[in-house]
Write an enzyme that holds these catalytic residues in place. Structure first.
Site, PDB file in Angstrom:
ATOM      1  N   SER A 251      -2.937   5.098  14.883  1.00  0.00           N
ATOM      2  CA  SER A 251      -3.254   4.204  15.999  1.00  0.00           C
ATOM      3  C   SER A 251      -2.316   3.009  16.029  1.00  0.00           C
ATOM      4  O   SER A 251      -1.815   2.554  14.983  1.00  0.00           O
ATOM      5  CB  SER A 251      -4.699   3.707  15.862  1.00  0.00           C
ATOM      6  OG  SER A 251      -4.974   2.656  16.760  1.00  0.00           O
TER       7      SER A 251
ATOM      8  N   TYR B  87     -11.154  -0.657  11.901  1.00  0.00           N
ATOM      9  CA  TYR B  87     -10.649   0.610  12.447  1.00  0.00           C
ATOM     10  C   TYR B  87      -9.161   0.748  12.140  1.00  0.00           C
ATOM     11  O   TYR B  87      -8.700   1.785  11.639  1.00  0.00           O
ATOM     12  CB  TYR B  87     -10.891   0.663  13.957  1.00  0.00           C
ATOM     13  CG  TYR B  87     -10.155   1.784  14.649  1.00  0.00           C
ATOM     14  CD1 TYR B  87     -10.523   3.109  14.444  1.00  0.00           C
ATOM     15  CD2 TYR B  87      -9.077   1.513  15.500  1.00  0.00           C
ATOM     16  CE1 TYR B  87      -9.837   4.144  15.071  1.00  0.00           C
ATOM     17  CE2 TYR B  87      -8.393   2.540  16.119  1.00  0.00           C
ATOM     18  CZ  TYR B  87      -8.779   3.848  15.911  1.00  0.00           C
ATOM     19  OH  TYR B  87      -8.091   4.868  16.521  1.00  0.00           O
TER      20      TYR B  87
END
Length: 341
Positions: free
Chosen positions: A142, A167
């Site tokens: 990501s 995250y």
């Protein structure tokens, strides 16, 4: 090729599976269909792939599409026994690991979900690949690994040791874990750093979905950092095309970022869009004005994202081609059709 695809009922997973099948490959799909967001949307995606998730499984625990090119099993990759039971007797050429607990803000509320899925689940996938010689692993990382970096556009060689969300921290861990396995066991791993994906069948917790839903319903939208943000919005078909290229082809130059067997690539649109312009485009497409609630920056969020995709273009011929206006028009059209508006 025979490809094991985790997270196949997810937003990116469903589109990637369909493109792989259209290219002539066979896909073994796994997904746990959890309730992080509406499971009915995930079930509807599976139906797009020719699977009725409510139909009985065959003896091996899989459901199959009519043409046999796609098979699906409900499996939580974070539970090693489930993963091993579903894949124990199978052979495949590559693993495309897209299953993960997504969402920056939810990682503040429920970090344990990210430990279970993104850390334990990824370790289980690495062990699965380690046990099979010559299987390539392509996995989802990501842009969140870059944190709030001021080095714009983001390049794969930028520092990524200060993610501002848990995250992002789990995705950085995935990259380090993959590099370790690549070095120790000779596994070929490729991490793809996704940049703000949008499009039909998108996730309900993401901005395009949240804004479109609220604007059409006449509800207020929350605009964080008073709108002073930009994102490298990337249409889902462009992302899925890039994933398929990496899964099915060899790189032209094999420019590794971490080690000879562990590569990292940005995958985005390379055209950042101001948040206020993004909202304005949705207003034009829906024919309605947004009621805006301006708020400060949220914990874990970043000011801007912008992908330098030079390496992916060079090694795999990646070429995103969907303008924001075209992609958002397709999303709004899908949203109206899916919800009958």
């Amino acid at each position: 090729m025979e490809i094991l695809l985790t997270g196949c009922a997810g937003f990116i997973g469903m589109r990637t599976a369909q493109k792989l099948i259209d290219l002539g490959h066979s896909v073994i799909g796994l997904d746990n269909l959890n309730d992080y967001y509406d499971p009915a949307l995930k079930a509807a995606r599976l139906r797009q792939l020719g699977i009725d998730p409510d139909s009985p499984c065959e003896g091996d625990g899989y459901r199959r599409s009519a043409d046999g090119r796609f098979r699906f099993a409900r499996v939580d990759v974070g539970v090693r026994s489930e993963l091993e039971a579903a894949t124990g007797g199978l052979s495949f050429d590559a693993v495309c690991h897209l299953a993960a607990q997504a969402g920056v803000r939810y990682s503040i509320e429920n970090p344990q979900a990210y430990v279970d899925s993104n850390l334990q689940g990824f370790a289980n996938i690495l062990e699965l690949v380690r046990a099979r010689k010559g299987v390539k692993l392509v996995y989802a990382s990501s842009s969140s690994v870059y944190g709030n970096s001021t080095e714009i556009p983001y390049r794969e060689t930028n520092r990524t040791d200060s993610p501002v969300s848990f995250y992002g921290a789990t995705k950085k861990c995935n990259e380090v874990m993959a590099a370790s396995y690549a070095s120790l066991y000779g596994i070929e791993t490729v991490g793809l750093r996704f940049f703000t994906v949008y499009g039909p069948w998108g996730r309900p917790d993401m901005a395009p979905f949240l804004f479109t839903s609220a604007i059409l319903d006449g509800r207020t939208i929350d605009v964080f950092n008073n709108g002073d943000m930009s994102r490298d919005f990337t249409f889902v078909d462009d992302i899925a095309d890039g994933v398929c290229l990496v899964v099915t082809r060899r790189p032209a130059t094999a420019e590794a970022i971490q080690s000879p067997n562990a590569s990292i690539y940005n995958i985005g649109n390379s055209r950042p869009v101001n948040l206020m312009d993004f909202i304005g485009t949705i207003e034009e497409l829906t024919g309605r004005k947004a009621v805006r609630n301006y708020l400060p920056m949220q914990p874990g969020d970043v000011n801007a994202t912008w992908a330098d995709t030079t390496l992916l273009e060079k090694d795999y011929g990646y070429a995103p081609s969907t303008p924001l206006e075209t992609g958002l028009a397709r999303f709004v059209e899908w949203y109206r059709g899916y919800y009958g508006i």
